[in-house]
Design an enzyme around this catalytic site. Structure first.
Site, short mmCIF file in Angstrom:
data_model
loop_
_atom_site.label_atom_id
_atom_site.label_comp_id
_atom_site.label_asym_id
_atom_site.label_seq_id
_atom_site.Cartn_x
_atom_site.Cartn_y
_atom_site.Cartn_z
N GLU A 38 -7.02 -11.44 -3.43
CA GLU A 38 -6.97 -10.17 -4.16
C GLU A 38 -7.45 -10.42 -5.60
O GLU A 38 -7.18 -11.50 -6.16
CB GLU A 38 -5.53 -9.68 -4.16
CG GLU A 38 -5.21 -8.47 -4.99
CD GLU A 38 -3.69 -8.15 -4.97
OE1 GLU A 38 -2.90 -9.04 -4.64
OE2 GLU A 38 -3.33 -7.00 -5.29
N LYS A 109 -6.12 -0.51 -2.08
CA LYS A 109 -4.72 -0.90 -1.82
C LYS A 109 -3.80 0.32 -1.86
O LYS A 109 -3.71 1.01 -2.90
CB LYS A 109 -4.29 -1.95 -2.84
CG LYS A 109 -2.91 -2.56 -2.60
CD LYS A 109 -2.67 -3.68 -3.60
CE LYS A 109 -1.33 -4.37 -3.39
NZ LYS A 109 -1.13 -5.45 -4.42
N CYS A 147 -2.29 -7.74 -0.05
CA CYS A 147 -1.04 -8.29 -0.57
C CYS A 147 0.21 -7.50 -0.18
O CYS A 147 0.58 -7.49 0.98
CB CYS A 147 -1.15 -8.49 -2.08
SG CYS A 147 -0.04 -9.79 -2.61
N VAL A 174 3.45 -13.46 -5.13
CA VAL A 174 4.36 -14.11 -6.07
C VAL A 174 5.77 -14.26 -5.48
O VAL A 174 6.51 -15.16 -5.85
CB VAL A 174 4.44 -13.32 -7.40
CG1 VAL A 174 3.09 -13.36 -8.12
CG2 VAL A 174 4.87 -11.87 -7.17
#
Ligand SMILES: NC(=O)CCCC(N)=O
Length: 267
Positions: A38, A109, A147, A174
């Protein structure tokens, strides 16, 4: 068909440096499909919307689509890569699908994460599936999610219900949980998934995010075919047969999608 992910650590807003690093990583790589992370040339943690918007570009007329086309011609692969998109006065966290003959399609997205909501609009193209051809001439259906979309089962399921054999998943993960979840996303939808994550960390001047690496490729039985470490550049390519995703028969009486009962599913 050979499919793979490219894991690396972009230098924030150093697009030319990042293009050179990625080109070097792909030197000598032969594949039919490669997924990049991404926001793969810009990096992730923008300090302001102005900064994010300045880095955004149009699709398919912008420089990243053109650069990916040359990379696709060199590797022979279809490439899926994330980038910030500008469409008039609207901005999206997007991913473009490019082949040796150029632009194939793109996705915006749908589920924005954290401060993305300050910089981008939620995607408005739905979950498109692209019919593409590998180097042997075999066609297959390619879906794209980005993501945080993994957190919402509806994303992968919508792609699978539209016939996706393979889901390309550019990521900047993350939180720790996605690598544990992707085998189940692949299993519950009987698809191949290719998650391309980055590693390293970035600060927006107020806080720092650390990215978890661990890019991975999963098959329709939920097996992990390849996985990268938490840190370090990694280009992993494996052989798959996309047609395996189309046989969703579980027993002689059960077909995964024919057995669905949407009339009982709460919206
Ligand atoms: N860039 C992102 O969408 C991060 C999503 C949260 C996570 N799974 O790390």
């Amino acid at each position: 068909m050979r499919v793979g992910f490219v894991q690396y650590c972009p230098a924030f807003l150093q697009m030319e440096t990042n293009r050179q690093v990625l080109a070097a990583l792909l030197e000598g790589i032969e594949a039919d499909l490669l997924v990049l992370p991404e926001l793969c040339l810009t990096g992730y943690f923008f300090t302001s919307s102005e900064e994010a918007h300045a880095a955004a570009e149009s699709i398919p007329d912008g420089p990243t689509t053109a650069w990916l086309t040359t990379l696709s011609q060199r590797t022979g692969a279809i490439l899926v890569a994330g980038l910030p998109e500008r469409d008039g006065a609207q901005y999206y966290n997007s991913a473009v699908v490019v082949g040796p003959r150029g632009y194939i399609g793109h996705y915006r997205k749908v589920h924005l994460f954290y401060e993305e909501k300050l910089h981008f609009q939620a995607g408005n193209l739905g979950f498109p599936v692209f019919t593409v051809t590998d180097r042997s001439g075999e066609t297959y259906k390619l879906g794209v999610m980005i993501c945080f979309d993994w957190y919402f089962p509806e994303a992968a399921r919508t792609l699978a219900l539209q016939g996706a054999d393979v889901i390309a998943h550019p990521a900047n993960l993350v939180r720790p949980d996605c690598p544990r979840a992707m085998p189940i996303r692949a299993l519950e939808n009987h698809v191949f998934t290719i998650t391309a994550n980055r590693y390293g960390s970035e600060s927006n001047g107020r806080e720092t995010l650390s990215f978890i690496g661990q890019s991975l490729i999963c098959d329709p039985m939920g097996r992990i075919l390849a996985q990268a470490p938490k840190v370090g550049d990694a280009v992993e390519v494996v052989e798959i047969h996309p047609a395996e995703a189309r046989n969703r028969r579980i027993t002689q009486h059960n077909d995964l999608f024919a057995d669905r009962r949407p009339e009982h599913y709460q919206l």
